[in-house]
Write a protein that holds these residues in place. Structure first.
Motif, short mmCIF file in Angstrom:
data_model
loop_
_atom_site.label_atom_id
_atom_site.label_comp_id
_atom_site.label_asym_id
_atom_site.label_seq_id
_atom_site.Cartn_x
_atom_site.Cartn_y
_atom_site.Cartn_z
N PRO B 240 7.48 4.02 6.27
CA PRO B 240 7.63 3.82 4.82
C PRO B 240 6.53 4.56 4.06
O PRO B 240 5.87 3.98 3.20
N ILE B 241 6.33 5.81 4.38
CA ILE B 241 5.16 6.54 3.91
C ILE B 241 5.55 7.78 3.12
O ILE B 241 6.41 8.55 3.55
N ARG B 242 4.93 7.95 1.97
CA ARG B 242 4.97 9.24 1.28
C ARG B 242 3.54 9.72 1.10
O ARG B 242 2.66 8.94 0.74
N PRO B 331 5.06 1.60 0.32
CA PRO B 331 5.70 1.09 -0.89
C PRO B 331 5.01 -0.15 -1.46
O PRO B 331 5.12 -0.40 -2.65
N THR B 392 7.13 -7.90 2.46
CA THR B 392 6.21 -6.87 1.98
C THR B 392 4.98 -7.54 1.36
O THR B 392 5.00 -8.70 0.99
#
Lengths: 81, 402
Positions: B240-242, B331, B392
């Motif tokens: 879940p990485i940018r 996120p 989360t």
């Protein structure tokens, strides 16, 4: 130099005026519908290379533009093919 | 202070052998901290750390070295408070000076929304051991007389949250001390060695490919910053990485000592003074996901403006250097640590703009997971599968970079 985005309606404008929008791509290999939902919601391909993405010109014409960018250099590139 | 610590620290690089119990990809703070804790806490020394560039030359060398624990959720406060305490003990433990400097952190709010956020955060901090007190504007003036409390008239300061234990440390020395401590116990470290592929066997990751050949591994750990998704992709793991650029700059020397680390959530800016007297500034990440490490004039201009709004004396200073690191943003603005669903492949990633302060604790918990096979309590909430489980850990307001 700063990132400038060529708006088809307003001309080249600073990235500060824009909102970035990812176009999510869920890999075909993920078959389970729940897993696809999780991937669409949270996971990212985070392309190391040319990426197709959407930009919203918030402080301008307020329209979406689809552009191709090389994420290694932040250079704008022509759509492939 | 000894300005030439490389004369006293002994670092001898190794040619990789053909097989190790553990191969750690990424020779930054986190990778070396895992190796250090494997060796010192679990007597696991058949370990190789691979680094594509030079150790500490990635994001460990590109951040602003703030150590604090005033986060917004219990899981994070506990984790970072533990890390902060471990940082304090690390100089004695390794016998190496890290220029650990407890300065205190002053976090200012200029709006009702900012105040609400600081009050909520302080309550969580207090409850979980990260001591935080409120300061009224006149008290802020006592702690940091340089601050313009009206912020040029546009952003009157309503409240400050003071986190006394806020500190900084010298990033190179942290990296060198951990590397030396690990190597002295037999860990191998190989800089200039990039991983170009992973070796699979029956659904398991069993080694890495480098230009120099194949290296077998009982466990492969990705402690990569910037290229975390590239390596995970080789393992068939989705993250879940940018990756976003984060810029920072330092000015020339300010003649007076400037004590606290000063941050403003509303203005999106923070500043501290380095041991050389330079003022070190950071702000928000660039908005586009990118691996580029190009610095921009936009950020320089906008951040300078914000800085002199809060601290007018900075008007007289000049910018010396500006640089950019690559931040792996998750996120929920919390890290991702542990199992990936692929046997033999662990990750520590999602360190976004909060990785430096987590180096001691991040390495400690990951080493424990590798050594015992059990996920430590401090690490458990940050598992990769939390996203699928709808658990989360939203902590955006604590990052200081948004």
């Amino acid at each position: 130099m700063s990132l400038r985005i060529r708006c088809p309606h307003c001309g080249p404008r600073s990235v500060e005026e824009w909102v970035h929008g990812e176009i999510p791509v869920v890999p075909d290999a993920i078959a389970d519908p729940d897993a696809r939902d999780v991937d669409r919601g949270y996971m990212h391909t985070n392309e190391h290379g040319v990426v197709r993405e959407a930009w919203f010109h918030l402080s301008g014409c307020r329209r979406w533009v689809t552009l191709w960018r090389d994420s290694r250099t932040d250079e704008w590139v022509e759509p492939p093919g | 202070m000894n300005e030439h610590p490389e004369a006293e620290i002994t670092l001898r690089w190794n040619e990789p052998e053909v097989s190790y119990d553990v191969v750690i990809v990424g020779g930054g703070g986190h990778g070396l901290s895992i190796a250090y804790h494997l060796a010192t806490r679990h007597d696991i020394t058949n370990v190789l750390v691979l680094e594509s560039g030079y150790i500490g030359g990635g994001n460990t060398g590109r951040n602003t070295t703030v150590i604090r624990a005033n986060y917004g959720i219990p899981e994070a406060v506990r984790f970072y408070q533990h890390s902060l305490e471990r940082y304090r003990a690390l100089e004695d433990e390794t016998g190496r000076a890290m220029m650990h400097d407890r300065k205190g952190l002053l976090w200012m709010a200029h709006s009702e929304a900012g105040v609400r956020q600081e009050r909520a955060r302080s309550a969580v901090n207090q409850a979980f051991g990260a001591e935080t007190v409120y300061l009224e504007p006149d008290e802020i003036a006592e702690v940091c007389p340089e601050v313009d409390l009206t912020c040029g008239g546009g952003f009157p300061t309503v409240l400050g949250a003071s986190f006394h234990q806020g500190a900084t440390a010298r990033h190179d020395r942290v990296v060198w001390a951990l590397a030396e401590g690990a190597m002295r116990r037999g860990v191998h470290v190989a800089p200039g060695t990039a991983v170009i592929g992973l070796v699979h066997d029956a659904g398991r990751v069993v080694g890495v490919e480098t230009a120099g050949g194949r290296i077998a591994a009982g466990t492969v750990v990705s402690a990569v910053g910037g290229n975390a998704t590239v390596l995970a992709d080789m393992a068939g793991v989705r993250l879940p990485i940018r990756t976003h650029p984060l810029q920072a700059f330092v000015t020339n020397r300010h003649q007076r000592r400037f004590d606290p680390i000063v941050a403003s959530g509303d203005l999106g800016f923070y500043v501290s003074q380095t041991a050389r007297g330079q003022m070190l500034l950071g702000a928000e990440i660039d908005r586009q996901p990118s691996y580029s490490r190009r610095s921009t004039h936009d950020l320089l201009a906008s951040l300078s403006h914000r800085a002199i709004t809060v601290l007018p004396f900075m008007r007289e200073l000049r910018v010396l250097r500006q640089w950019t690191g690559s931040c792996d943003m998750s996120p929920d603005y919390s890290p991702v640590m542990g199992d990936t669903g692929v046997d033999g492949f662990l990750v520590t990633t999602g360190w976004g703009t909060w990785g430096f302060k987590a180096i001691p604790a991040g390495g400690e918990v990951m080493a424990e997971r590798i050594a015992t096979g059990v996920v430590p309590e401090l690490m458990a909430p940050f598992a990769l599968d939390r996203f699928g489980r709808d658990r989360t850990l939203a902590d955006r307001g604590s990052s200081g970079t948004h």
